[in-house]
Write a protein that holds these residues in place. Structure first.
Motif, short mmCIF file in Angstrom:
data_model
loop_
_atom_site.label_atom_id
_atom_site.label_comp_id
_atom_site.label_asym_id
_atom_site.label_seq_id
_atom_site.Cartn_x
_atom_site.Cartn_y
_atom_site.Cartn_z
N PHE A 23 28.42 41.78 44.91
CA PHE A 23 29.15 40.51 44.99
C PHE A 23 28.23 39.35 44.62
CE2 PHE A 23 31.67 42.51 48.75
CZ PHE A 23 32.38 43.30 47.86
N SER A 63 38.36 35.71 38.14
CA SER A 63 36.96 35.84 37.78
C SER A 63 36.62 34.94 36.59
CB SER A 63 36.64 37.29 37.44
OG SER A 63 35.29 37.44 37.04
N GLY A 116 29.02 38.58 40.81
CA GLY A 116 30.18 37.79 41.18
C GLY A 116 31.29 38.64 41.78
N ALA A 117 31.86 38.17 42.88
CA ALA A 117 32.89 38.94 43.58
C ALA A 117 34.14 39.11 42.73
CB ALA A 117 33.24 38.28 44.90
N GLY A 118 34.47 38.11 41.90
CA GLY A 118 35.66 38.23 41.04
C GLY A 118 35.54 39.37 40.06
N HIS A 169 42.82 39.50 39.27
CA HIS A 169 41.38 39.43 39.56
C HIS A 169 40.60 39.01 38.32
CE1 HIS A 169 41.99 42.38 43.14
NE2 HIS A 169 42.10 41.11 43.51
N ALA A 223 36.63 31.25 37.70
CA ALA A 223 35.43 30.92 38.47
C ALA A 223 34.21 30.78 37.55
CB ALA A 223 35.18 31.98 39.53
N PHE A 249 34.41 36.04 47.28
CA PHE A 249 34.91 35.26 46.14
C PHE A 249 35.19 33.81 46.56
CE2 PHE A 249 38.34 33.45 43.62
CZ PHE A 249 37.81 33.58 42.33
N GLN A 268 31.97 31.95 47.04
CA GLN A 268 31.34 31.64 45.76
C GLN A 268 32.10 30.57 44.99
OE1 GLN A 268 31.14 35.51 43.93
NE2 GLN A 268 29.46 36.20 45.25
N LEU A 269 33.43 30.53 45.16
CA LEU A 269 34.25 29.56 44.43
C LEU A 269 34.04 28.15 44.96
CD1 LEU A 269 36.49 29.31 42.24
CD2 LEU A 269 38.16 29.50 44.11
#
Length: 401
Positions: free
Chosen positions: A68, A185, A72-74, A181, A188, A122, A125-126
């Motif tokens: 993640f 992603s 990146g989690a996305g 998703h 973001a 996510f 992070q966003l």
């Protein structure tokens, strides 16, 4: 602009979370008898295979949590949707028991890539500065997964084989969750590239020298709550029946889901200024509190209803604080890795808890088993209380300095 709640992202994630939990988790209990008949296994063996899959999925969670942060989690959730679809198809077309168990393990690993841990990461992070509120809103939307997918699965099961149900669920992950998703992603990534200033960070309240101990206490608290919660949830109807509720046990159990959603709604409206640590303490009080009420009042139906509501509210808040407390205590840096480590501990205990409670109920009886669960859950209050003391002594030290 950056301080606004990302409503579109939350709604989109709410759709994928309901599908993710509904297809990868809640549907299993409905389809398990058909799976058992297909492979000529007992239902106990089928649930045993699920426990093994959950256990192995838990062992992979720390590594997945690191992903993640790294990519990146996305992006991880996009990959996870493809893995989930492939795993469901592999399970549906498994020629034998070994391949079925392997596919089941893949499903649980995929679940870690797309469910709450990834979604929370996510949102952090966003927009980390509003992530706590975003997580609360997301858990409210995603609280309807069981309400939707238990009846959906039952209706589909009446019309077709469990294999075809899994094919449909694979399509939902592939054609709905994956594009959502991927879109999230991409959005973001674009936002990070076009931002004229550095992405905002959230600083944790615990001083650096106390974070290791604080993290261990937090994981222990969440793990103890998850152990008691998962054990009681799996056995809720037989447990209530064994305490003398009889045919009303199933009806009482239906209060759990709405109570989860109600607690999240109440928190969203009235708990905006409540610190995540205080909310964690409140959740830690509600879960064993509900069990103690059941022990004291059973076989009273009103008492059992109060238990289901309080226990459900505690579980509803638990879902929120597992996302918000790590952010509150340790900040946004390394959030994904911490989520992975927490997921591992919780999933491993959740995998073994139903089996251990079943064994305990057979050996020492339901009241004693429930009392042990309540006691273990009460220890979480101690863990979060110690973190609160650490926080306050840290503030005192800063003030004195």
């Amino acid at each position: 602009m950056s301080g606004r709640i990302p409503v579109t992202a939350i709604v989109a994630l709410g759709i994928t979370q309901n599908i993710g939990y509904g297809t990868l988790y809640y549907s299993f209990s409905i389809l398990a008898p058909d799976m058992a008949a297909h492979f000529a296994w007992s239902t106990e063996w089928i649930f045993g295979a699920l426990s093994v899959a959950l256990l192995i999925g838990g062992l992979t969670a720390p590594w997945l949590g690191g992903l993640f942060d790294r990519i990146g989690a996305g992006r991880v959730m996009t990959i996870g949707s493809a893995v989930a679809a492939a795993a469901l198809l592999a399970c549906a077309y498994a020629p034998g028991r070994t391949s079925y168990v392997a596919a089941l393990i893949a499903i649980e690993v995929a679940a870690n890539l797309v469910q709450y841990g990834a979604a929370f990461a996510f949102l952090v992070q966003l927009r980390p500065e509003v992530a706590s509120r975003s997580i609360a809103y997301l858990t409210l939307i995603a609280g309807f997964a069981s309400t939707m997918f238990w009846p959906i699965t039952a209706v589909l099961q009446a019309q077709m084989s469990w294999q075809n149900v899994y094919v449909i669920f694979a399509a939902l992950n592939l054609f709905i969750c994956l594009p959502i998703h991927a879109w999230l992603s991409h959005g973001a990534a674009v936002q990070r590239k076009t931002a004229k200033i550095a992405s905002p960070r959230v600083e944790g309240i615990l001083p650096s020298e106390r974070r290791r101990l604080g993290f261990l206490l937090m994981v222990a608290g969440f793990s103890l709550m998850s152990l008691s919660s998962s054990a009681v949830l799996v056995h809720m109807v037989p447990l209530l029946s064994g305490l003398g509720l009889g045919t009303t046990a199933a009806l009482v159990g239906t209060l759990f889901g709405p109570s989860q959603v109600a607690s999240r709604l109440i928190n969203m409206i009235f708990g905006k200024n409540l610190a995540a640590l205080h909310l964690a303490l409140f959740a830690a009080l509600l879960i064993p509190g509900g069990m103690l009420i059941l022990l004291l009042l059973a076989p009273s139906v009103p008492g059992a209803m109060i238990f289901a509501m309080i226990f459900g509210m505690g579980n509803g808040l638990l879902s929120i604080v597992t996302g918000t407390l790590p952010l509150h205590l340790f900040g946004s840096d390394g959030y994904g890795k911490r989520q992975g480590q927490m997921m591992a501990a919780r999933l491993i205990l959740s995998a073994i808890a139903p089996f251990v409670l079943a064994l305990a109920m057979a050996q020492i009886g339901i009241p004693a088993s429930l009392a042990i669960c309540a006691t273990l859950s009460c220890l979480a209050i101690v863990m979060f209380g110690l973190i609160l003391v650490m926080q306050r002594t840290g503030r005192t030290a800063v003030s004195a300095g």
